[in-house]
Scaffold this motif. Structure first.
Motif, PDB file in Angstrom:
ATOM      1  N   MET A  52     -24.345  47.178   6.920  1.00 47.29           N
ATOM      2  CA  MET A  52     -24.942  48.428   7.358  1.00 47.29           C
ATOM      3  C   MET A  52     -26.111  48.790   6.456  1.00 47.29           C
ATOM      4  N   LYS A  53     -27.184  49.197   7.068  1.00 47.31           N
ATOM      5  CA  LYS A  53     -28.323  49.698   6.308  1.00 47.31           C
ATOM      6  C   LYS A  53     -28.361  51.210   6.426  1.00 47.31           C
ATOM      7  N   ILE A  54     -28.484  51.865   5.290  1.00 47.05           N
ATOM      8  CA  ILE A  54     -28.646  53.316   5.278  1.00 47.05           C
ATOM      9  C   ILE A  54     -29.960  53.611   4.584  1.00 47.05           C
ATOM     10  N   LYS A  55     -30.883  54.183   5.335  1.00 46.32           N
ATOM     11  CA  LYS A  55     -32.177  54.538   4.772  1.00 46.32           C
ATOM     12  C   LYS A  55     -32.342  56.044   4.876  1.00 46.32           C
ATOM     13  N   SER A  56     -32.960  56.642   3.866  1.00 45.42           N
ATOM     14  CA  SER A  56     -33.183  58.085   3.880  1.00 45.42           C
ATOM     15  C   SER A  56     -34.625  58.366   3.528  1.00 45.42           C
ATOM     16  N   PHE A  57     -35.253  59.321   4.229  1.00 42.77           N
ATOM     17  CA  PHE A  57     -36.565  59.794   3.816  1.00 42.77           C
ATOM     18  C   PHE A  57     -36.694  61.255   4.220  1.00 42.77           C
ATOM     19  N   PHE A  58     -37.544  61.966   3.479  1.00 39.51           N
ATOM     20  CA  PHE A  58     -37.689  63.395   3.675  1.00 39.51           C
ATOM     21  C   PHE A  58     -38.854  63.699   4.598  1.00 39.51           C
TER      22      PHE A  58
ATOM     23  N   GLY B 274     -28.638  51.181  12.690  1.00 42.04           N
ATOM     24  CA  GLY B 274     -29.774  51.234  13.602  1.00 42.04           C
ATOM     25  C   GLY B 274     -29.996  52.579  14.256  1.00 42.04           C
ATOM     26  N   GLN B 275     -29.180  53.570  13.923  1.00 36.16           N
ATOM     27  CA  GLN B 275     -29.290  54.896  14.530  1.00 36.16           C
ATOM     28  C   GLN B 275     -29.823  55.881  13.495  1.00 36.16           C
ATOM     29  N   LYS B 276     -30.853  56.631  13.839  1.00 38.65           N
ATOM     30  CA  LYS B 276     -31.457  57.592  12.922  1.00 38.65           C
ATOM     31  C   LYS B 276     -30.859  58.977  13.133  1.00 38.65           C
ATOM     32  N   ILE B 277     -30.437  59.571  12.015  1.00 37.03           N
ATOM     33  CA  ILE B 277     -29.787  60.884  12.047  1.00 37.03           C
ATOM     34  C   ILE B 277     -30.556  61.830  11.139  1.00 37.03           C
ATOM     35  N   GLU B 278     -30.980  62.968  11.689  1.00 39.01           N
ATOM     36  CA  GLU B 278     -31.694  63.967  10.900  1.00 39.01           C
ATOM     37  C   GLU B 278     -30.710  64.913  10.224  1.00 39.01           C
ATOM     38  N   ASP B 279     -30.968  65.204   8.963  1.00 39.51           N
ATOM     39  CA  ASP B 279     -30.154  66.146   8.209  1.00 39.51           C
ATOM     40  C   ASP B 279     -31.089  67.189   7.601  1.00 39.51           C
TER      41      ASP B 279
ATOM     42  N   SER C 100     -11.427  57.133  15.574  1.00 39.97           N
ATOM     43  CA  SER C 100     -12.199  57.116  16.821  1.00 39.97           C
ATOM     44  C   SER C 100     -11.542  57.900  17.949  1.00 39.97           C
ATOM     45  N   THR C 101     -10.250  58.238  17.819  1.00 40.65           N
ATOM     46  CA  THR C 101      -9.595  59.061  18.841  1.00 40.65           C
ATOM     47  C   THR C 101      -9.645  60.546  18.487  1.00 40.65           C
ATOM     48  N   LYS C 102     -10.372  60.898  17.454  1.00 46.48           N
ATOM     49  CA  LYS C 102     -10.410  62.276  16.970  1.00 46.48           C
ATOM     50  C   LYS C 102     -10.844  63.293  18.030  1.00 46.48           C
ATOM     51  N   PRO C 103     -11.708  62.956  18.982  1.00 42.62           N
ATOM     52  CA  PRO C 103     -12.086  63.960  19.996  1.00 42.62           C
ATOM     53  C   PRO C 103     -10.912  64.581  20.738  1.00 42.62           C
ATOM     54  N   ASN C 104      -9.793  63.857  20.820  1.00 43.48           N
ATOM     55  CA  ASN C 104      -8.626  64.458  21.475  1.00 43.48           C
ATOM     56  C   ASN C 104      -8.165  65.723  20.764  1.00 43.48           C
ATOM     57  N   THR C 105      -8.429  65.798  19.453  1.00 35.82           N
ATOM     58  CA  THR C 105      -7.999  66.962  18.684  1.00 35.82           C
ATOM     59  C   THR C 105      -8.630  68.236  19.231  1.00 35.82           C
TER      60      THR C 105
ATOM     61  N   GLY D 126     -12.135  57.516   8.663  1.00 32.95           N
ATOM     62  CA  GLY D 126     -12.986  56.368   8.927  1.00 32.95           C
ATOM     63  C   GLY D 126     -14.046  56.166   7.867  1.00 32.95           C
ATOM     64  N   ALA D 127     -14.687  54.993   7.931  1.00 36.74           N
ATOM     65  CA  ALA D 127     -15.679  54.591   6.935  1.00 36.74           C
ATOM     66  C   ALA D 127     -17.059  54.450   7.565  1.00 36.74           C
ATOM     67  N   LEU D 128     -18.076  54.893   6.851  1.00 35.77           N
ATOM     68  CA  LEU D 128     -19.450  54.778   7.341  1.00 35.77           C
ATOM     69  C   LEU D 128     -19.874  53.332   7.567  1.00 35.77           C
ATOM     70  N   LYS D 129     -19.376  52.412   6.736  1.00 32.76           N
ATOM     71  CA  LYS D 129     -19.812  51.023   6.833  1.00 32.76           C
ATOM     72  C   LYS D 129     -19.296  50.324   8.074  1.00 32.76           C
ATOM     73  N   ASP D 130     -18.263  50.877   8.696  1.00 31.68           N
ATOM     74  CA  ASP D 130     -17.697  50.306   9.918  1.00 31.68           C
ATOM     75  C   ASP D 130     -18.419  50.934  11.110  1.00 31.68           C
ATOM     76  N   PRO D 131     -19.104  50.144  11.959  1.00 29.18           N
ATOM     77  CA  PRO D 131     -19.897  50.722  13.051  1.00 29.18           C
ATOM     78  C   PRO D 131     -19.083  51.548  14.039  1.00 29.18           C
ATOM     79  N   VAL D 132     -17.849  51.149  14.304  1.00 28.22           N
ATOM     80  CA  VAL D 132     -17.001  51.915  15.225  1.00 28.22           C
ATOM     81  C   VAL D 132     -16.550  53.218  14.571  1.00 28.22           C
ATOM     82  N   GLU D 133     -16.122  53.120  13.307  1.00 20.79           N
ATOM     83  CA  GLU D 133     -15.665  54.314  12.612  1.00 20.79           C
ATOM     84  C   GLU D 133     -16.822  55.259  12.310  1.00 20.79           C
ATOM     85  N   PHE D 134     -18.021  54.717  12.112  1.00 20.21           N
ATOM     86  CA  PHE D 134     -19.201  55.566  11.956  1.00 20.21           C
ATOM     87  C   PHE D 134     -19.403  56.439  13.193  1.00 20.21           C
ATOM     88  N   GLU D 135     -19.264  55.851  14.371  1.00 23.51           N
ATOM     89  CA  GLU D 135     -19.426  56.620  15.603  1.00 23.51           C
ATOM     90  C   GLU D 135     -18.377  57.728  15.678  1.00 23.51           C
ATOM     91  N   GLY D 136     -17.165  57.423  15.210  1.00 23.94           N
ATOM     92  CA  GLY D 136     -16.125  58.442  15.182  1.00 23.94           C
ATOM     93  C   GLY D 136     -16.457  59.574  14.236  1.00 23.94           C
TER      94      GLY D 136
END
Length: 722
Positions: free
Chosen positions: A1-7, A38-43, A537-542, A616-626
């Motif tokens: 997994m690549k994590i890039k950050s810029f302001f 591969g997905q860009k997230i704004e914070d 990944s099943t957390k939305p049921n909550t 879940g873990a950020l490095k896991d693509p499925v768990e990242f989505e969760g």
């Protein structure tokens, strides 16, 4: 997994709208862009994670001023504080943290109605006169800060006791040792401890010392805070700075422990042949190891069972292990196997799984195996195993929750603690086939509580599952959609919202409101399958379960969207945060205390590594989505109407950092285009809502309830004009 950050430095977003409080006081965004898989997230409020920065600190101070001003103008808030004090005085005293030694010495905390914190007492036996052993004011008599005893553990014969004390809700503690006969306190103070959270204190068989978990850092804001903890042996008279490690990542490199594991060592009784080592963390299950007691100062730990064996709790019986497991039995069963030659795939089954009940607790006495089952998390029953069958032990009434404990396998006494939504906690002893009332505490005998109706129903979820929903209200209310309703839930770690007596719930009901508890997936009400149904990944049921319960209350005329407020905290912040970001139209108000609201940044908090086990873990693509899906902060949308919110946190929180709440509140204020109040309260004198003084707790609950009544339109709770 690549994590890039810029302001991307900017001082505006696409919307300039804020809620009805000071419009000029929003926190300016400074966008950071992260790239995950591969997905860009704004914070936009990454910089607000630094609570010491000048701009963030000044903004929090201003927000506190606005919030306190508004909340102080709710005239009936003081009534709720006074009502709690009045009800508290109906008891002559309150007992907590009871510990009983094998020779029947009783140690406990006792608080009188005019006291803000409890003191430590003891009795030679249940019927003996009590003696005051320690007043926490003795710990630092020159300080104006009130210390709270948050843990106690006597040695095997009750001649000495370890007591831990904390202040300002920090939970992280300092431990002292008291000689029971002389009441003298040993001169040493053991620091860097948190026994109420990780493992507690285990006295050695000969009472010469004890084992506890030592923290390398006690700064909850430090990323090193919960890393590389270690089980250490403390011998009486030792210099507490000399730590003799017995179980840790550094001491046992061959066990491949993680830096975020909590290496806890336990001794099940003074006659146990083995020390048991576990690495629980935030997950339901863990790896476990054992070490012969006569090899205590060696490194010869051996694997006992793995996380994949799904073992929840254990009891040692000689060379055998009796345990509760959900492996191939999501509602749990109780099994036995050898410690030296265990077989967890084909153990001997002592109590089989049942389809319609969950085994929630068990214990062993000299007379046999006892266990508790629960139906939907709200109706508990107690049984004794008789050969291959079970014999129910009838209690004076049906209780919603039961906990059991014994002196040990060489004794016959079984203690039962029972409670319900409107039934104060009671303690019984089961001995020689008889049930004996052995409660130190006084129970509320209030006729008002007898007027409260409890409904236990099941609501159909979006996928057809049946969600238990508990509803409390006064007799005679009309189901006309006009009732002020407060609903809470949790839905994490397999923890059940079990029926317990709570003044804060009952105060709401006594004021004419409806209180509802949604037993959503992620909790343990329907066993391990229910937990795993709201996990990673099943957390939305909550939150979808929660939304289904809200829709049920509205469609069945208990309430309406303008009259419905929701409340939770900690991991329950995921539940509330995502419920209001998904279906903001359903709710008039939301209260989130010390909430987990920015789960994409969960690993960057001090206890983030251990929480990977649950979320879940950020490095896991499925768990990242969760993680992204459960992140309420990232689901706030510009130019959208949101309900009123009260976001509260404590700067001393050792579990969930206050910046989760700060970022969420800042983002919500800028995005919300309705005229609702979005308030933030950050308290420098509290933490996670644990170990607060009595009056601190009373004020906190009065704030929550009065805000909910205000925002759901109760005429007696509208703020007075300045």
């Amino acid at each position: 997994m690549k994590i890039k950050s810029f302001f991307v430095t900017t001082f505006f977003l696409s919307c300039f709208f804020i809620s009805s409080q000071e419009r000029t006081n929003t926190l300016p965004p400074k966008i950071v862009v992260d790239e995950y898989h591969g997905q860009k997230i704004e914070d936009p409020y990454r910089y607000a994670e630094d609570l010491n920065s000048l701009i963030v600190n000044e903004w929090i101070t201003a927000q506190n001023k606005i919030s306190k001003n508004l909340l102080s103008r709710i005239g009936k808030k003081q009534y709720l504080i006074d009502k709690q004090i009045e009800l508290d005085k109906k008891k002559e005293f309150v007992i907590s943290k009871l510990k009983v030694t094998e020779n029947d010495k009783h140690f406990y905390l006792k608080r009188l109605p005019d006291e803000n914190v409890p003191k430590l007492y003891y009795r030679q036996a249940f019927s003996s006169p009590e003696k005051l052993l320690y007043d926490p004011k003795q710990f630092n008599p020159d300080s104006n800060t009130e210390y709270v005893i948050n843990y106690l553990q006597p040695n095997w014969n009750g001649s000495k006791i370890v007591v831990s004390l904390t202040k300002k809700g920090k939970e992280v503690s300092e431990m002292i040792i008291i000689d029971v006969v002389s009441k003298k306190t040993h001169p040493e103070v053991i620091k860097n401890v948190w026994p109420s959270n990780t493992g507690g204190v285990e006295w050695l068989p000969d009472n010469s010392g004890f084992i506890y978990v030592h923290y390398t850092s006690i700064d909850p804001r430090s990323i090193e805070f919960l890393k590389n903890t270690k089980s250490v042996i403390y011998k009486l008279g030792d210099n507490p700075k000399i730590l003799k490690e017995v179980f840790s990542k550094t001491h046992n490199p061959d066990l491949n422990l993680e830096e975020g594991d909590f290496p806890i060592t336990s001794l099940k009784s003074k006659n146990s042949k083995y020390l048991i080592g576990t690495t629980p963390g935030a997950g339901s299950y863990y790896n476990s190891y054992y070490l012969p007691i006569d090899e205590m100062e060696t490194k010869n730990w051996k694997l006992l069972f793995k996380k994949s064996d799904e073992i929840k709790s254990i009891i040692l019986k000689g060379d055998s292990l009796v345990y509760q497991t959900s492996k191939n039995a999501p509602n749990f069963r109780i099994c036995i196997t050898s410690i030296k030659d265990p077989d967890f795939d084909n153990p001997r089954v002592l109590v089989k799984e049942r389809v319609d009940e969950v085994i929630t607790d068990f214990d062993l006495t000299k007379d046999g195996l006892y266990f508790v089952t629960s139906k939907n998390g709200v109706k508990a029953s107690l049984f004794k195993r008789e050969n291959t069958s079970r014999n129910e032990i009838k209690l004076p009434q049906v209780y919603g929750d039961l906990d059991i404990s014994s002196k040990g396998i060489d004794h016959s006494e079984l203690w039962i603690t029972a409670s319900g939504w409107t039934t104060d906690s009671r303690r019984y002893e089961y001995f020689d086939g008889k049930l004996i009332d052995k409660d130190f505490n006084q129970t509320f005998d209030n006729k008002q509580f007898q007027e409260i109706v409890v409904e236990e129903i099941e609501v159909e979820a979006h996928d057809g599952k049946k969600i238990p929903l508990s509803i409390l209200y006064k007799k005679g209310i009309k189901k006309d959609g006009k009732n002020h309703t407060l609903m809470d839930g949790y839905g994490a770690y397999g923890i059940s919202m079990s029926p317990t007596f709570s003044l804060r719930r009952l105060l709401w009901v006594l004021e004419g409101g409806v209180f509802a508890i949604a037993h959503v997936r992620g909790g343990g009400e329907k066993g391990e399958a229910w937990h795993k149904g709201g996990y990673k990944s099943t957390k939305p049921n909550t939150w979808k379960d929660f939304i289904s319960c809200a829709e049920y209350l509205i469609s069945n005329r208990y309430t309406s969207p303008k009259k419905l407020a929701v409340w939770s905290g900690s991991a329950g912040g995921i539940l509330i945060g995502r419920a209001i970001t998904d279906r903001s139209d359903l709710f008039a108000a939301a209260i989130i205390e010390f909430g987990s609201l920015n789960m994409l940044r969960s690993e960057m908090r001090p206890n983030g590594v251990t929480n990977i086990k649950e979320f879940g873990a950020l490095k896991d693509p499925v768990e990242f989505e969760g993680l992204l899906e459960m992140d309420a902060y990232h689901h706030i949308k510009d130019n959208k109407k949101y309900p009123a919110t009260l976001i509260a946190a404590g700067l001393n929180d050792a579990r969930v950092p206050a910046w989760f709440s700060v970022k969420f509140a800042a983002r919500l204020q800028r995005a919300n285009i309705s005229s609702t109040d979005n308030l933030l309260l950050i308290d420098k004198d509290t933490g996670h809502g644990v170990d607060d003084t009595k009056l601190k707790g009373f004020n906190r609950f009065a704030t929550v309830l009065s805000f909910a009544f205000w925002q759901t339109g109760h005429p007696d709770y509208q703020p007075k004009q300045q």
